[in-house]
Enzyme design. Structure first.
Site, PDB file in Angstrom:
ATOM      1  N   GLY A  11       0.820  -1.216   0.000  1.00  0.00           N
ATOM      2  CA  GLY A  11       0.000   0.000   0.000  1.00  0.00           C
ATOM      3  C   GLY A  11       0.848   1.257   0.000  1.00  0.00           C
ATOM      4  N   HIS A  12       1.998   1.215  -0.682  1.00  0.00           N
ATOM      5  CA  HIS A  12       2.953   2.335  -0.601  1.00  0.00           C
ATOM      6  C   HIS A  12       2.474   3.601  -1.296  1.00  0.00           C
ATOM      7  CE1 HIS A  12       3.742   0.829  -4.596  1.00  0.00           C
ATOM      8  NE2 HIS A  12       4.466   1.910  -4.850  1.00  0.00           N
ATOM      9  N   ARG A  13       1.418   3.502  -2.105  1.00  0.00           N
ATOM     10  CA  ARG A  13       0.931   4.705  -2.793  1.00  0.00           C
ATOM     11  C   ARG A  13      -0.163   5.418  -2.008  1.00  0.00           C
ATOM     12  NH1 ARG A  13       0.463   3.347  -9.200  1.00  0.00           N
ATOM     13  NH2 ARG A  13       2.554   4.031  -9.751  1.00  0.00           N
ATOM     14  N   GLY A  14      -0.662   4.796  -0.969  1.00  0.00           N
ATOM     15  CA  GLY A  14      -1.709   5.418  -0.159  1.00  0.00           C
ATOM     16  C   GLY A  14      -1.116   6.427   0.813  1.00  0.00           C
ATOM     17  N   TYR A 137     -15.666  -3.125   7.254  1.00  0.00           N
ATOM     18  CA  TYR A 137     -14.250  -2.770   7.373  1.00  0.00           C
ATOM     19  C   TYR A 137     -13.693  -3.278   8.704  1.00  0.00           C
ATOM     20  CZ  TYR A 137     -10.144   0.323   7.418  1.00  0.00           C
ATOM     21  OH  TYR A 137      -8.867   0.817   7.456  1.00  0.00           O
ATOM     22  N   PRO A 164      -4.491   2.622  14.553  1.00  0.00           N
ATOM     23  CA  PRO A 164      -4.477   4.086  14.495  1.00  0.00           C
ATOM     24  C   PRO A 164      -5.872   4.678  14.601  1.00  0.00           C
ATOM     25  CG  PRO A 164      -3.792   3.111  12.382  1.00  0.00           C
ATOM     26  CD  PRO A 164      -4.316   2.010  13.244  1.00  0.00           C
ATOM     27  N   THR A 165      -5.940   5.833  15.207  1.00  0.00           N
ATOM     28  CA  THR A 165      -7.173   6.602  15.248  1.00  0.00           C
ATOM     29  C   THR A 165      -7.365   7.277  13.889  1.00  0.00           C
ATOM     30  OG1 THR A 165      -8.344   8.141  16.672  1.00  0.00           O
ATOM     31  CG2 THR A 165      -6.105   8.754  16.075  1.00  0.00           C
ATOM     32  N   ASP A 270     -24.298  10.403  11.789  1.00  0.00           N
ATOM     33  CA  ASP A 270     -23.277  10.884  12.732  1.00  0.00           C
ATOM     34  C   ASP A 270     -22.188   9.835  12.936  1.00  0.00           C
ATOM     35  OD1 ASP A 270     -23.869  13.445  13.474  1.00  0.00           O
ATOM     36  OD2 ASP A 270     -25.081  12.876  15.222  1.00  0.00           O
TER      37      ASP A 270
HETATM   38  O1  GFB Z   1     -13.990  10.400   8.903  1.00  0.00           O
HETATM   39  P1  GFB Z   1     -15.423  10.050   8.885  1.00  0.00           P
HETATM   40  O2  GFB Z   1     -16.101  10.065   7.552  1.00  0.00           O
HETATM   41  O3  GFB Z   1     -15.720   8.616   9.470  1.00  0.00           O
HETATM   42  O4  GFB Z   1     -16.150  11.092   9.878  1.00  0.00           O
HETATM   43  P2  GFB Z   1     -15.769   7.998  10.936  1.00  0.00           P
HETATM   44  C1  GFB Z   1     -17.515  11.042  10.018  1.00  0.00           C
HETATM   45  C2  GFB Z   1     -18.036  12.076  10.995  1.00  0.00           C
HETATM   46  O5  GFB Z   1     -17.872  13.397  10.449  1.00  0.00           O
HETATM   47  C3  GFB Z   1     -19.519  11.864  11.180  1.00  0.00           C
HETATM   48  C4  GFB Z   1     -19.165  13.964  10.191  1.00  0.00           C
HETATM   49  O6  GFB Z   1     -19.919  12.299  12.465  1.00  0.00           O
HETATM   50  C5  GFB Z   1     -20.095  12.751  10.097  1.00  0.00           C
HETATM   51  O7  GFB Z   1     -21.460  13.084  10.344  1.00  0.00           O
HETATM   52  N1  GFB Z   1     -19.116  14.779   8.972  1.00  0.00           N
HETATM   53  C6  GFB Z   1     -19.553  16.064   8.847  1.00  0.00           C
HETATM   54  C7  GFB Z   1     -18.661  14.390   7.776  1.00  0.00           C
HETATM   55  N2  GFB Z   1     -19.419  16.491   7.604  1.00  0.00           N
HETATM   56  C8  GFB Z   1     -18.843  15.475   6.904  1.00  0.00           C
HETATM   57  C9  GFB Z   1     -18.455  15.362   5.539  1.00  0.00           C
HETATM   58  O8  GFB Z   1     -18.616  16.264   4.708  1.00  0.00           O
HETATM   59  N3  GFB Z   1     -17.872  14.168   5.188  1.00  0.00           N
HETATM   60  C10 GFB Z   1     -17.677  13.149   6.083  1.00  0.00           C
HETATM   61  N4  GFB Z   1     -17.066  12.022   5.680  1.00  0.00           N
HETATM   62  N5  GFB Z   1     -18.089  13.251   7.379  1.00  0.00           N
HETATM   63  C11 GFB Z   1     -14.454   6.149   9.794  1.00  0.00           C
HETATM   64  C12 GFB Z   1     -14.808   4.758   9.315  1.00  0.00           C
HETATM   65  O9  GFB Z   1     -15.464   6.509  10.636  1.00  0.00           O
HETATM   66  O10 GFB Z   1     -13.266   6.163  10.554  1.00  0.00           O
HETATM   67  C13 GFB Z   1     -13.674   4.097   8.664  1.00  0.00           C
HETATM   68  O11 GFB Z   1     -15.943   4.819   8.470  1.00  0.00           O
HETATM   69  C14 GFB Z   1     -12.354   4.304   9.396  1.00  0.00           C
HETATM   70  O12 GFB Z   1     -13.952   2.743   8.563  1.00  0.00           O
HETATM   71  C15 GFB Z   1     -12.157   5.717   9.891  1.00  0.00           C
HETATM   72  O13 GFB Z   1     -12.265   3.426  10.472  1.00  0.00           O
HETATM   73  C16 GFB Z   1     -10.932   5.859  10.783  1.00  0.00           C
HETATM   74  O14 GFB Z   1     -14.754   8.609  11.837  1.00  0.00           O
HETATM   75  O15 GFB Z   1     -17.167   8.021  11.432  1.00  0.00           O
END
Ligand code: GFB
Length: 318
Positions: A11-14, A137, A164-165, A270
């Site tokens: 995954g070196h390009r990510g 996932y 990782p967070t 959320d």
């Molecule tokens: O990073 P994210 O998409 O995923 O963040 P998770 C989601 C949070 O940000 C939710 C809010 O509370 C969304 O409602 N949010 C607000 C938004 N505006 C936006 C927007 O425009 N785009 C997005 N994407 N979110 C991920 C997992 O969870 O965490 C993955 O789905 C992975 O599998 C990653 O583990 C670390 O933090 O919820």
């Protein structure tokens, strides 16, 4: 891990894999092996086994995965489960079959139960139901880290995992629908600033709490645990600081210099209400993060602008 070891980075390009490659180069590890997706399909067990047999790396770091934010995950749990399960099993099992002695597998804090105690200790894994939006996932990542644990116990291989967070940094994916929240917010506020738009549409209520770690800090943590003779099976890595999505949005608005108002679209999910990892274990071993969110955010906005100007920004998934 020795400086002369042959190290395979999957995954070196990510965003994560490229940060690990940068950290390896910076720290004098010159024998790094990589393969593009076109050269090696990690979904195919035979190709993966052939690759390991040919290259015989001393160390493998598994940073390859199909990743995405809440939108991508919740729309395609099946695909996230299928691809990540195969990537995890093929890369970890293939390494063991080829006699690779050391392997670091990258998981995610979404493997922990939705209502895990906060901050989330490593011991919370498999103690309750998962967050539905990223269940596929999470299940795949749990398989990968369990496989590492079993191989270590049954074959004496030093295979271990980092959780990782939420990560951010250079080379992130800025896809509006499929990206993670931090890069998506950068793109939305930056676009609104450039176009003079009055409103930025964000998802959910803004109240969920998230913890963010710069990917260069994660890469440093990877090298740190690879340097431990007897690392724990599972170690969380995070910044230890959480912000609400609303606070994050205000920060991004300020750093980009955007004047637009925020419209919260509550029809969007959320996700998990809170996801702060307990980092006492890695800190007790002697590692801590260096990049504060304010600084990391400024750097990332500058890098995003440079990536857009240079035509290299990843603006869509794929
Ligand atoms: O990073 P994210 O998409 O995923 O963040 P998770 C989601 C949070 O940000 C939710 C809010 O509370 C969304 O409602 N949010 C607000 C938004 N505006 C936006 C927007 O425009 N785009 C997005 N994407 N979110 C991920 C997992 O969870 O965490 C993955 O789905 C992975 O599998 C990653 O583990 C670390 O933090 O919820």
């Amino acid at each position: 891990m020795n400086k002369t070891d042959k190290i395979y980075v999957a995954g070196h390009r990510g965003m994560v894999g490229s940060a690990i490659c940068r950290a390896l180069a910076k720290n004098g590890y010159g024998n790094v092996v990589t393969r593009t997706h076109r050269e090696l399909d990690l979904l195919d067990p035979l190709s993966v086994r052939e690759f390991y047999a040919d290259e015989k790396p001393d160390v493998a770091v598994i940073a390859a995965a199909r990743v995405g934010g809440i939108g991508a995950n919740s729309a395609a749990n099946a695909q996230f489960l299928y691809e990540n399960e195969l990537i995890a099993l093929n890369t970890v099992w293939g390494a063991a079959e080829a006699g690779v002695k050391r392997l670091l597998f990258l998981g995610s804090t979404c493997i922990y139960p939705r209502m895990a105690p906060q901050p989330i200790p490593e011991s919370a894994m498999l103690t309750g139901p998962l967050e539905k939006t990223n269940e596929g996932y999470a299940l795949a990542k749990i398989s990968g880290l369990k496989l590492c644990e079993f191989l270590r116990r049954e074959r004496g291989l030093v295979y271990h995992s980092l959780m990782p967070t939420n990560l951010y940094g250079p080379g992130d994916n800025y896809d509006i629908v499929h990206g993670h929240v931090l890069p998506t917010l950068i793109r939305k506020f930056e676009t609104a600033r450039v176009n003079g738009e009055p409103l930025v549409h964000l998802w959910g209520s803004g109240s969920p709490l998230r913890e963010f770690l710069h990917v260069d800090d994660l890469a440093a943590a990877c090298l740190f645990v690879l340097g431990l003779e007897n690392p724990p099976d599972l170690v969380n890595v995070g910044s230890g600081r959480e912000v609400t999505i609303r606070q994050l949005a205000e920060m991004v608005r300020e750093v980009t210099g955007c004047k637009a108002q925020i419209d919260w679209d509550r029809s969007k999910p959320d996700g998990t209400p809170r996801k702060l990892c307990d980092t006492r274990l890695i800190r007790s071993l002697g590692w801590e993060p260096k990049i504060r969110l304010e600084e990391g955010l400024r750097r990332t906005v500058d890098e995003y602008r440079a990536e857009v100007a240079g035509g290299t920004a990843r603006l869509s998934c794929g």
